[in-house]
Write a protein that holds these residues in place. Structure first.
Motif, PDB file in Angstrom:
ATOM      1  N   HIS A 101      44.518  48.404  43.881  1.00  0.00           N
ATOM      2  CA  HIS A 101      44.562  49.157  42.628  1.00  0.00           C
ATOM      3  C   HIS A 101      45.417  50.422  42.787  1.00  0.00           C
ATOM      4  O   HIS A 101      46.214  50.752  41.885  1.00  0.00           O
ATOM      5  CB  HIS A 101      43.145  49.527  42.179  1.00  0.00           C
ATOM      6  CG  HIS A 101      42.403  48.400  41.537  1.00  0.00           C
ATOM      7  ND1 HIS A 101      42.762  47.864  40.319  1.00  0.00           N
ATOM      8  CD2 HIS A 101      41.314  47.682  41.931  1.00  0.00           C
ATOM      9  CE1 HIS A 101      41.926  46.884  39.984  1.00  0.00           C
ATOM     10  NE2 HIS A 101      41.036  46.763  40.957  1.00  0.00           N
ATOM     11  N   ARG A 146      31.702  39.681  37.027  1.00  0.00           N
ATOM     12  CA  ARG A 146      31.905  39.012  35.743  1.00  0.00           C
ATOM     13  C   ARG A 146      31.415  37.573  35.890  1.00  0.00           C
ATOM     14  O   ARG A 146      32.177  36.651  36.167  1.00  0.00           O
ATOM     15  CB  ARG A 146      33.375  39.072  35.338  1.00  0.00           C
ATOM     16  CG  ARG A 146      33.602  38.754  33.860  1.00  0.00           C
ATOM     17  CD  ARG A 146      34.991  39.113  33.409  1.00  0.00           C
ATOM     18  NE  ARG A 146      35.237  40.549  33.384  1.00  0.00           N
ATOM     19  CZ  ARG A 146      34.845  41.365  32.408  1.00  0.00           C
ATOM     20  NH1 ARG A 146      34.170  40.868  31.377  1.00  0.00           N
ATOM     21  NH2 ARG A 146      35.119  42.657  32.461  1.00  0.00           N
ATOM     22  N   ASP A 191      37.785  49.979  33.244  1.00  0.00           N
ATOM     23  CA  ASP A 191      38.492  48.973  34.032  1.00  0.00           C
ATOM     24  C   ASP A 191      39.820  49.561  34.496  1.00  0.00           C
ATOM     25  O   ASP A 191      40.195  50.687  34.128  1.00  0.00           O
ATOM     26  CB  ASP A 191      38.671  47.678  33.242  1.00  0.00           C
ATOM     27  CG  ASP A 191      39.528  47.848  31.987  1.00  0.00           C
ATOM     28  OD1 ASP A 191      40.339  48.782  31.931  1.00  0.00           O
ATOM     29  OD2 ASP A 191      39.356  47.031  31.052  1.00  0.00           O
ATOM     30  N   SER A 192      40.547  48.816  35.296  1.00  0.00           N
ATOM     31  CA  SER A 192      41.756  49.344  35.936  1.00  0.00           C
ATOM     32  C   SER A 192      42.775  49.845  34.924  1.00  0.00           C
ATOM     33  O   SER A 192      43.353  50.940  35.069  1.00  0.00           O
ATOM     34  CB  SER A 192      42.377  48.263  36.827  1.00  0.00           C
ATOM     35  OG  SER A 192      43.540  48.752  37.460  1.00  0.00           O
ATOM     36  N   LEU A 223      29.085  40.392  32.181  1.00  0.00           N
ATOM     37  CA  LEU A 223      29.418  41.440  33.145  1.00  0.00           C
ATOM     38  C   LEU A 223      28.133  42.059  33.689  1.00  0.00           C
ATOM     39  O   LEU A 223      27.355  42.665  32.946  1.00  0.00           O
ATOM     40  CB  LEU A 223      30.280  42.516  32.469  1.00  0.00           C
ATOM     41  CG  LEU A 223      30.891  43.550  33.407  1.00  0.00           C
ATOM     42  CD1 LEU A 223      31.899  42.903  34.348  1.00  0.00           C
ATOM     43  CD2 LEU A 223      31.550  44.666  32.610  1.00  0.00           C
ATOM     44  N   ARG A 241      31.504  45.442  39.852  1.00  0.00           N
ATOM     45  CA  ARG A 241      31.000  44.649  38.731  1.00  0.00           C
ATOM     46  C   ARG A 241      31.207  43.170  39.041  1.00  0.00           C
ATOM     47  O   ARG A 241      32.131  42.783  39.752  1.00  0.00           O
ATOM     48  CB  ARG A 241      31.759  44.989  37.431  1.00  0.00           C
ATOM     49  CG  ARG A 241      31.615  46.447  36.981  1.00  0.00           C
ATOM     50  CD  ARG A 241      30.211  46.725  36.503  1.00  0.00           C
ATOM     51  NE  ARG A 241      30.066  48.060  35.935  1.00  0.00           N
ATOM     52  CZ  ARG A 241      29.630  49.119  36.618  1.00  0.00           C
ATOM     53  NH1 ARG A 241      29.307  48.984  37.906  1.00  0.00           N
ATOM     54  NH2 ARG A 241      29.507  50.289  36.029  1.00  0.00           N
ATOM     55  N   HIS A 293      35.354  48.789  38.477  1.00  0.00           N
ATOM     56  CA  HIS A 293      35.547  49.744  37.392  1.00  0.00           C
ATOM     57  C   HIS A 293      35.551  51.132  38.029  1.00  0.00           C
ATOM     58  O   HIS A 293      35.042  51.317  39.138  1.00  0.00           O
ATOM     59  CB  HIS A 293      34.449  49.613  36.345  1.00  0.00           C
ATOM     60  CG  HIS A 293      34.611  48.394  35.491  1.00  0.00           C
ATOM     61  ND1 HIS A 293      34.030  48.264  34.250  1.00  0.00           N
ATOM     62  CD2 HIS A 293      35.298  47.235  35.682  1.00  0.00           C
ATOM     63  CE1 HIS A 293      34.342  47.093  33.723  1.00  0.00           C
ATOM     64  NE2 HIS A 293      35.108  46.453  34.584  1.00  0.00           N
ATOM     65  N   GLU A 350      34.954  42.500  40.317  1.00  0.00           N
ATOM     66  CA  GLU A 350      36.011  43.422  39.920  1.00  0.00           C
ATOM     67  C   GLU A 350      35.494  44.846  40.065  1.00  0.00           C
ATOM     68  O   GLU A 350      34.296  45.080  40.239  1.00  0.00           O
ATOM     69  CB  GLU A 350      36.455  43.167  38.478  1.00  0.00           C
ATOM     70  CG  GLU A 350      35.345  43.260  37.455  1.00  0.00           C
ATOM     71  CD  GLU A 350      35.786  42.810  36.068  1.00  0.00           C
ATOM     72  OE1 GLU A 350      35.790  43.673  35.159  1.00  0.00           O
ATOM     73  OE2 GLU A 350      36.127  41.610  35.902  1.00  0.00           O
TER      74      GLU A 350
END
Length: 540
Positions: free
Chosen positions: A364, A328, A529-530, A334, A326, A306, A304
């Motif tokens: 995003h 997870r 995060d988003s 994480l 990142r 950030h 993911e």
């Protein structure tokens, strides 16, 4: 009939005098028969005394049994195969020149045990030599302590050299490196090429300090650029050292330990020397486990992004964000890139990562747009291999269009060391990105190979001032002077500046006084995060 034989034929009586030679024997022995008949063979050819031929002929004369011997006879510079037979008056010898056969066999043996490109021993020969050295070291009389050192050398980023300049240039570099290795005068060592850009050295009767000194001598040899086909190319290497400390250590274990230490040196930033210890095995097991988890990570969408905001120093308005990868992990939680990026970049998934990053950033941006969040620009980091890959600008444009994202909303960050491996290709790629409307930033400026000679050539939009200078701002006037110099340089070249790692208001004030344009760091925000990033943008 005897004169027509292709083999040499000679008879010798019981007093070791020549009694007959055919024409072939005259040619082989480089003497006319009249000069030899009736003379003692050992007086005519004294180098035969105590040779293998001497012992075989004496044995045949004493026992009546046939004999056979093959050896090199130095005075005639020839390999002979001789067969001896007894008779009532002495012995008869049939012999032939087998020099060509022997040289051919020796060549085949050399080719089977040596690397064709560098002439160094190959992996098979290396393991034979290492096994022999270990057997000697652990034989009776072995004393505890370092008596054998194995150095595992891996050339850093060599694939990028092949990709940038072609395999012919890469081969010349490997040959040049092998020559420099063999030219190191002390101590005596055994050298082998065991892989594409991997070399192993064996040093006998050495201590760890001496082995490390030798490894640094190898790095010093690499520090001098190689001149290949009109190009000046620099190489670096990561070197691991393993020492035979106590019984029982096998050749395979020693090589594995040196390999493990080499990977530790590579993980520490490359162009390093590391000696093996038990803790490295645990690190390598972790590394291997992460590597095995990579496939599942992509399949299960465990990666993911950030986002760390970048804001203007004048009014705090957001001008974009840096996308930070990142992982997870289902068991480890994480993970930041420090924990896995080197494993990922050395894996077959590096190419997949570029596509994933570009698609994820564009997804995003499109999702934020639907929420009414206006994002000026998102930057993402690419490695040297990713930057210099084929058709980067076209790939980015294709993905951006597929997501209905403007190329101007993307900023490609590259580091200085990713550019110097092939400055011509890097300039071409960056120019193509600029032509496509994609922004580019030079990350960690000042921490690597800073050079004004290439900076003026590169179509860069933004210089990111390395956080080490920012950290030193409070206590160091020199750091402040350096930052002012970087800002002035960037401004004169039409570039913006972003200071990384800004954590306190005093640093921000100093940067503002220096004329820096933008800042990024914990003072503004931690990576978000988003969803949290969207909220940050809406608040601003």
């Amino acid at each position: 009939m005897l004169d027509s034989l292709s083999d040499g034929f000679m008879s010798i009586d019981r007093s070791w005098r020549f009694t007959y030679l055919n024409h072939t024997a005259e040619r082989y022995l480089q003497q006319a028969r009249q000069n030899l008949l009736g003379r003692d063979i050992w007086q005519c050819y004294p180098d035969l005394v105590d040779s293998g031929y001497y012992r075989v002929y004496q044995h045949t004369a004493a026992t009546g049994l046939p004999g056979r011997h093959t050896d090199y006879y130095a005075p005639l510079d020839t390999w002979f195969e001789a067969r001896s037979f007894a008779h009532d008056d002495g012995i008869t010898v049939l012999f032939r020149d087998v020099t060509r056969e022997h040289e051919h066999a020796a060549q085949l043996e050399f080719e089977a045990s040596h690397d064709y490109l560098t002439g160094l021993a190959n992996r098979r020969k290396c393991m034979e030599a290492l096994s022999h050295a270990v057997a000697e070291a652990v034989s009776p009389g072995f004393t505890h302590g370092a008596t054998l050192a194995v150095l595992f050398i891996d050339l850093d980023h060599f694939k990028e050299v092949n990709d940038a300049f072609g395999h012919a240039v890469g081969d010349e570099l490997l040959r040049g490196f092998a020559k420099r290795l063999l030219a190191i005068p002390e101590p005596a060592f055994f050298a082998a090429r065991v892989g594409g850009d991997e070399f192993v050295l064996l040093l006998r009767d050495t201590a760890e300090s001496a082995a490390e000194a030798f490894a640094h001598a190898v790095l010093s040899e690499l520090a001098v650029p190689f001149e290949v086909w009109g190009r000046s190319i620099s190489l670096s290497a990561s070197i691991g050292i393993a020492l035979l400390r106590e019984v029982p250590d096998s050749a395979e274990a020693l090589l594995s330990h040196a390999d493990t230490a080499m990977y530790a040196a590579k993980s520490s930033g490359r162009f390093q020397v590391r000696a093996y210890d038990g803790a490295l095995d645990r690190g390598m097991r972790d590394r291997l486990a992460l590597r095995m988890d990579l496939r599942e990570a992509f399949a299960a969408n465990q990666f993911e992004l950030h986002f760390q905001p970048e804001v203007a120093l004048t009014d705090g308005s957001p001008i974009g964000a840096e996308a930070l990868l990142r992982w997870r992990h289902p068991e480890r939680g994480l993970l930041t890139p420090d924990a896995f990026l080197d494993v990922l970049l050395d894996s077959p998934y590096e190419g997949v990562l570029v596509e994933w990053l570009l698609n994820a950033v564009c997804q995003h941006i499109r999702a934020w747009r639907r929420l009414g969040v206006s994002v000026p620009r998102i930057s993402l980091n690419l490695s040297a291999r990713q930057l210099l890959g084929e058709g980067l600008a076209d790939r980015i444009l294709h993905i951006a269009r597929a997501h209905d994202v403007s190329p101007a909303m993307l900023d490609i960050e590259v580091t200085e060391d990713s550019l110097v491996s092939d400055i011509e290709q890097a300039t071409s790629v960056l120019a193509a990105l600029k032509q496509a409307g994609i922004f580019t930033s030079l990350d960690d400026f000042g921490s690597g190979y800073s050079s004004l000679s290439y900076l003026v050539r590169l179509p860069i939009d933004t210089l990111k001032i390395d956080k080490s200078f920012v950290r030193a701002l409070v206590d160091s006037e020199k750091a402040s002077a350096v930052i002012r110099g970087i800002v002035g340089l960037a401004r004169s070249l039409g570039m913006n500046t972003i200071a990384e790692g800004v954590e306190c208001q005093s640093q921000a004030e100093e940067l503002k006084d220096a004329g820096c344009d933008f800042i990024q760091g914990y003072l503004v925000s931690r990576p978000l995060d988003s969803e949290a990033f969207a909220e940050f943008m809406l608040r601003r």
